[in-house]
Design a protein around this motif. Structure first.
Motif, PDB file in Angstrom:
ATOM      1  N   SER A 119      80.740  58.672 107.139  1.00 16.98           N
ATOM      2  CA  SER A 119      80.204  57.554 106.360  1.00 16.98           C
ATOM      3  C   SER A 119      81.221  57.192 105.248  1.00 16.98           C
ATOM      4  CB  SER A 119      78.853  57.940 105.758  1.00 16.98           C
ATOM      5  OG  SER A 119      78.979  59.030 104.882  1.00 16.98           O
ATOM      6  N   SER A 120      81.161  55.918 104.800  1.00 18.89           N
ATOM      7  CA  SER A 120      80.049  54.995 104.962  1.00 18.89           C
ATOM      8  C   SER A 120      80.302  53.998 106.086  1.00 18.89           C
ATOM      9  CB  SER A 120      79.815  54.227 103.655  1.00 18.89           C
ATOM     10  OG  SER A 120      80.911  53.351 103.410  1.00 18.89           O
ATOM     11  N   GLY A 121      79.201  53.346 106.509  1.00 16.12           N
ATOM     12  CA  GLY A 121      79.271  52.459 107.654  1.00 16.12           C
ATOM     13  C   GLY A 121      80.069  51.197 107.424  1.00 16.12           C
ATOM     14  N   MET A 122      80.152  50.729 106.163  1.00 14.08           N
ATOM     15  CA  MET A 122      80.943  49.529 105.848  1.00 14.08           C
ATOM     16  C   MET A 122      82.320  49.890 105.301  1.00 14.08           C
ATOM     17  SD  MET A 122      78.177  46.914 104.164  1.00 14.08           S
ATOM     18  CE  MET A 122      76.523  46.716 104.848  1.00 14.08           C
ATOM     19  N   VAL A 123      82.666  51.185 105.353  1.00 17.33           N
ATOM     20  CA  VAL A 123      83.982  51.689 104.956  1.00 17.33           C
ATOM     21  C   VAL A 123      84.263  51.377 103.481  1.00 17.33           C
ATOM     22  CG1 VAL A 123      86.325  52.009 105.810  1.00 17.33           C
ATOM     23  CG2 VAL A 123      84.650  50.972 107.295  1.00 17.33           C
ATOM     24  N   ASN A 124      83.231  51.451 102.647  1.00 12.20           N
ATOM     25  CA  ASN A 124      83.444  51.163 101.224  1.00 12.20           C
ATOM     26  C   ASN A 124      83.341  52.406 100.356  1.00 12.20           C
ATOM     27  OD1 ASN A 124      80.731  51.398 101.772  1.00 12.20           O
ATOM     28  ND2 ASN A 124      80.076  49.868 100.298  1.00 12.20           N
ATOM     29  N   GLY A 125      83.382  53.589 100.954  1.00  9.56           N
ATOM     30  CA  GLY A 125      83.348  54.827 100.190  1.00  9.56           C
ATOM     31  C   GLY A 125      83.096  56.007 101.102  1.00  9.56           C
ATOM     32  N   GLY A 126      83.188  57.225 100.545  1.00 10.40           N
ATOM     33  CA  GLY A 126      82.905  58.420 101.315  1.00 10.40           C
ATOM     34  C   GLY A 126      84.119  58.976 102.037  1.00 10.40           C
ATOM     35  N   ARG A 127      83.859  60.026 102.838  1.00  8.57           N
ATOM     36  CA  ARG A 127      84.944  60.726 103.519  1.00  8.57           C
ATOM     37  C   ARG A 127      85.645  59.872 104.567  1.00  8.57           C
ATOM     38  NH1 ARG A 127      82.672  66.935 104.563  1.00  8.57           N
ATOM     39  NH2 ARG A 127      82.593  67.546 102.351  1.00  8.57           N
ATOM     40  N   VAL A 128      84.979  58.829 105.045  1.00  8.66           N
ATOM     41  CA  VAL A 128      85.589  57.988 106.070  1.00  8.66           C
ATOM     42  C   VAL A 128      86.905  57.378 105.571  1.00  8.66           C
ATOM     43  CG1 VAL A 128      84.419  55.831 105.434  1.00  8.66           C
ATOM     44  CG2 VAL A 128      85.066  56.223 107.820  1.00  8.66           C
ATOM     45  N   LEU A 129      87.035  57.172 104.268  1.00  5.49           N
ATOM     46  CA  LEU A 129      88.261  56.574 103.737  1.00  5.49           C
ATOM     47  C   LEU A 129      89.478  57.458 103.997  1.00  5.49           C
ATOM     48  CD1 LEU A 129      87.063  55.130 100.290  1.00  5.49           C
ATOM     49  CD2 LEU A 129      87.227  53.982 102.516  1.00  5.49           C
ATOM     50  N   HIS A 130      89.294  58.757 103.898  1.00 11.23           N
ATOM     51  CA  HIS A 130      90.428  59.670 104.139  1.00 11.23           C
ATOM     52  C   HIS A 130      90.828  59.650 105.613  1.00 11.23           C
ATOM     53  CE1 HIS A 130      89.968  61.113 100.045  1.00 11.23           C
ATOM     54  NE2 HIS A 130      88.685  61.331 100.272  1.00 11.23           N
ATOM     55  N   HIS A 131      89.842  59.572 106.494  1.00  8.76           N
ATOM     56  CA  HIS A 131      90.173  59.449 107.925  1.00  8.76           C
ATOM     57  C   HIS A 131      90.895  58.131 108.190  1.00  8.76           C
ATOM     58  CE1 HIS A 131      87.983  63.006 109.145  1.00  8.76           C
ATOM     59  NE2 HIS A 131      86.906  62.590 108.486  1.00  8.76           N
ATOM     60  N   LEU A 132      90.425  57.073 107.558  1.00  6.96           N
ATOM     61  CA  LEU A 132      91.015  55.759 107.782  1.00  6.96           C
ATOM     62  C   LEU A 132      92.471  55.730 107.337  1.00  6.96           C
ATOM     63  CD1 LEU A 132      89.547  53.314 108.987  1.00  6.96           C
ATOM     64  CD2 LEU A 132      89.334  52.388 106.690  1.00  6.96           C
ATOM     65  N   GLU A 133      92.765  56.365 106.196  1.00  3.23           N
ATOM     66  CA  GLU A 133      94.148  56.406 105.697  1.00  3.23           C
ATOM     67  C   GLU A 133      95.085  57.036 106.717  1.00  3.23           C
ATOM     68  OE1 GLU A 133      94.469  56.742 100.977  1.00  3.23           O
ATOM     69  OE2 GLU A 133      93.184  58.294 101.828  1.00  3.23           O
ATOM     70  N   ARG A 134      94.603  58.079 107.378  1.00  2.00           N
ATOM     71  CA  ARG A 134      95.455  58.773 108.355  1.00  2.00           C
ATOM     72  C   ARG A 134      95.511  58.051 109.692  1.00  2.00           C
ATOM     73  NH1 ARG A 134      94.861  62.317 112.527  1.00  2.00           N
ATOM     74  NH2 ARG A 134      92.602  62.473 112.242  1.00  2.00           N
ATOM     75  N   MET A 135      94.405  57.424 110.107  1.00  2.00           N
ATOM     76  CA  MET A 135      94.298  56.922 111.475  1.00  2.00           C
ATOM     77  C   MET A 135      94.704  55.463 111.643  1.00  2.00           C
ATOM     78  SD  MET A 135      90.748  58.872 112.553  1.00  2.00           S
ATOM     79  CE  MET A 135      90.785  58.312 114.255  1.00  2.00           C
ATOM     80  N   LEU A 136      94.554  54.658 110.593  1.00  2.00           N
ATOM     81  CA  LEU A 136      94.843  53.227 110.738  1.00  2.00           C
ATOM     82  C   LEU A 136      96.282  52.925 111.177  1.00  2.00           C
ATOM     83  CD1 LEU A 136      93.106  51.136 107.919  1.00  2.00           C
ATOM     84  CD2 LEU A 136      92.801  50.959 110.380  1.00  2.00           C
ATOM     85  N   PRO A 137      97.305  53.620 110.644  1.00  2.00           N
ATOM     86  CA  PRO A 137      98.679  53.247 111.010  1.00  2.00           C
ATOM     87  C   PRO A 137      99.105  53.678 112.414  1.00  2.00           C
ATOM     88  CG  PRO A 137      98.570  54.319 108.846  1.00  2.00           C
ATOM     89  CD  PRO A 137      97.279  54.579 109.537  1.00  2.00           C
ATOM     90  N   ASP A 138      98.253  54.339 113.184  1.00  2.00           N
ATOM     91  CA  ASP A 138      98.621  54.886 114.494  1.00  2.00           C
ATOM     92  C   ASP A 138      97.985  54.049 115.609  1.00  2.00           C
ATOM     93  OD1 ASP A 138      99.067  56.404 116.804  1.00  2.00           O
ATOM     94  OD2 ASP A 138      98.828  58.311 115.736  1.00  2.00           O
TER      95      ASP A 138
END
Length: 559
Positions: A335-354
């Motif tokens: 979470s969160s579902g709208m990507v505006n906070g939470g642990r999902v941000l750390h995953h997004l930082e790593r995964m978006l550029p790949d």
């Protein structure tokens, strides 16, 4: 006799920040206390002084436990609210999880902003603290569904199952003179995990949400969630991982059930599944205990018992997962579902550029959120003060939504007995709200209004909730800058409540529909009328008050 009024302090021409203030015989009751999310002009209202002193609010009623409906509660407590918060048992249990997480994140984000230097404030402060949350939770009082709870002074509330998330309810507030029905967020006719919604008793005034008021949910052409399954298959084949930003409350349960079904049907490969959200893990336990609200064919524990499912609880496990030290394809739900906070941000930082990875959006993405930006094709995303390139594949699966679509919402209003006199359409972006309002008038012949932020309407004083024939008597008077009602003869009536003068730069316009005299136009009986204006007040040299501007009159045929 004191006037009864309703003021729209949130979710008015926007989809977040639900707050509706009822003032009844000198008593104040707030329905929902949601946090504004999304676009900055709305978010900054979270930090502004509340329109009325919080210590003058006697009671708060919650429709459900999502942040945009309950997340502002601790801020009100921090500013002096000490009354009761009425809700269902499911909402009480989930709100404790949501608010504790929100307090923790608010404090952490303030510390991170101070350390990272990306805040404009010195020092950056949280909107509320964990201590404020702990002072809030004892105020929550649970009420069973379909039970009239007496709040005293002739005031009562009733909760009717809404089928959106666990504990979600439509709320009927009944006074000595009338009643108002708040839809809350309405679920679809067939929720994948919960029992279906029920129909509440009708009321003269109805406030209905419009999140999907201008669209229908797509029906799967072939197999359900085939787009999701295909995204998983091709991502795993190219050696990437799938990130599913999901609301911790309800959406994680629905996503897990879908993955379990896809695995059982052999439609996706067997890869590790990580649920990296402490809030979602806690919510799973609340769902598991709430057997009375679940579909009879659902076993929540079964989802978590799937092979290769890992519930990430500790910070160390989360850091190991987000750092990429665990190699190989996987599915990560966070979470969160709208990507505006939470642990999902750390995953997004790593995964978006790949380019090997895939981000699957599973629900509504409000304007101004990172999720909305990804949905609309953003090529870069700003996170923690740094822009990241968006190279991962972005997929949206609208089948996951547990919000009713436009037809669901129209059906809900159609089923109300007796039918409403006036329907206020809220909790939707302006185009969606306007579309639903027009459809309700066209198909059901009901008078509809899309209220503005801070607009206030008077509930007809002295009229009984229903006439002898079972039809609602009474009407709504609109008292707000730039808004008006219509009198029994169809002419706009103008006045100032309590003899107060007009606000600077605009008119406070008051008019009313007589409860017994029929309104007609060319011999056609009308069910209600609403006048929207942009009138401005000035005085000429002779001291005569002049109202200048335009007036739009909306009428509905009586059926």
């Amino acid at each position: 006799m004191c006037a009864e009024s309703l003021t729209f302090l949130g979710a008015a021409r926007t989809v977040t920040g639900s707050k509706y203030l009822l003032e009844i015989d000198g008593r104040r009751l707030l329905v929902d206390a949601g946090m504004f999310q999304g676009e900055k002009p709305w978010r900054v209202r979270n930090w502004a002084d509340f329109p009325v002193p919080p210590d003058t609010i006697g009671d708060i009623v919650l429709t459900h436990a999502h942040m945009d409906h309950c997340g502002y509660l601790p801020a009100l407590v921090a500013k002096g609210f000490t009354g009761s918060v009425w809700c269902t048992a499911g909402t009480r249990d989930l709100a404790a999880i949501v608010l504790r997480d929100a307090g923790f994140l608010a404090e952490r984000e303030a510390r991170d902003a101070a350390a990272g230097g990306w805040s404009k404030h010195t020092p950056p402060l949280p909107i509320y603290t964990s201590a404020d949350v702990e002072r809030t939770l004892p105020l929550l009082r649970a009420i069973d569904f379909d039970t009239d709870a007496d709040l005293g002074d002739g005031l009562s509330v009733r909760f009717t199952r809404a089928g959106h998330i666990l504990g979600s309810a439509s709320v009927t507030v009944t006074t000595r003179h009338t009643s108002v029905l708040f839809s809350g967020d309405l679920g679809r006719h067939d929720h994948p995990v919960l029992r279906p919604r029920d129909t509440p008793p009708g009321a003269p005034v109805v406030v209905v949400e419009s999140t999907y008021g201008d669209r229908e949910h797509p029906e799967p052409r072939n197999l359900p969630h085939e787009g999701f399954a295909d995204a998983i298959r091709r991502t795993v084949e190219r050696g990437g991982s799938v990130l599913v930003p999901a609301f911790a409350i309800d959406r994680t349960e629905v996503v897990l059930r879908t993955i379990a079904q896809l695995r059982a049907q052999g439609r996706i490969p067997s890869v590790p599944i990580y649920v990296n959200s402490p809030m979602a893990t806690s919510a799973l336990e609340v769902y598991r205990r709430a057997t009375g609200e679940l579909r009879p064919d659902i076993d929540i524990g079964e989802f978590a018992r799937m092979d290769n499912v890992h519930l990430v609880t500790s910070a160390e496990e989360s850091m190991a997962l987000t750092s990429g030290r665990r190699r190989g394809p996987s599915i990560i739900i966070s979470s969160s579902g709208m990507v505006n906070g939470g642990r999902v941000l750390h995953h997004l930082e790593r995964m978006l550029p790949d380019t090997r990875n895939c981000i699957v959006l599973t629900g509504y993405q409000a304007v101004g959120t990172r999720g909305r930006a990804l949905l609309e094709g953003a090529t870069q995303l700003k996170m923690h003060g740094v822009y990241l390139p968006v190279k991962a594949e972005i997929v949206a699966d609208q089948e996951f939504s547990v919000h009713g679509d436009a037809s669901d919402l129209v059906d809900w209003v159609r089923d109300l007995d007796p039918p409403p006199t006036t329907v206020f359409v809220t909790h939707g972006e302006e185009e969606a709200a306007e579309a639903l309002a027009a459809r309700l008038t066209r198909e059901l012949g009901v008078a509809t209004v899309v209220p503005a932020y801070a607009e206030r309407v008077l509930l007809a004083p002295g009229a009984p909730p229903r006439g002898a024939d079972g039809v609602h008597d009474g009407a709504v008077d609109v008292v707000a800058e730039g808004t008006a009602g219509v009198d029994a003869e169809g002419a706009a009536g103008v006045g100032h409540e309590d003899g107060a003068g007009a606000p600077e730069g605009g008119a406070r316009v008051r008019a009313e529909v007589a409860p017994t005299a029929p309104v007609t136009l060319d011999a056609a009986a009308l069910a209600g009328a609403h006048v929207a204006t942009d009138l401005r007040v000035r005085s000429d040299e002779a001291g005569v008050i002049v109202l200048e501007g335009t007036i739009s009159i909306r009428l509905a045929r009586r059926t």
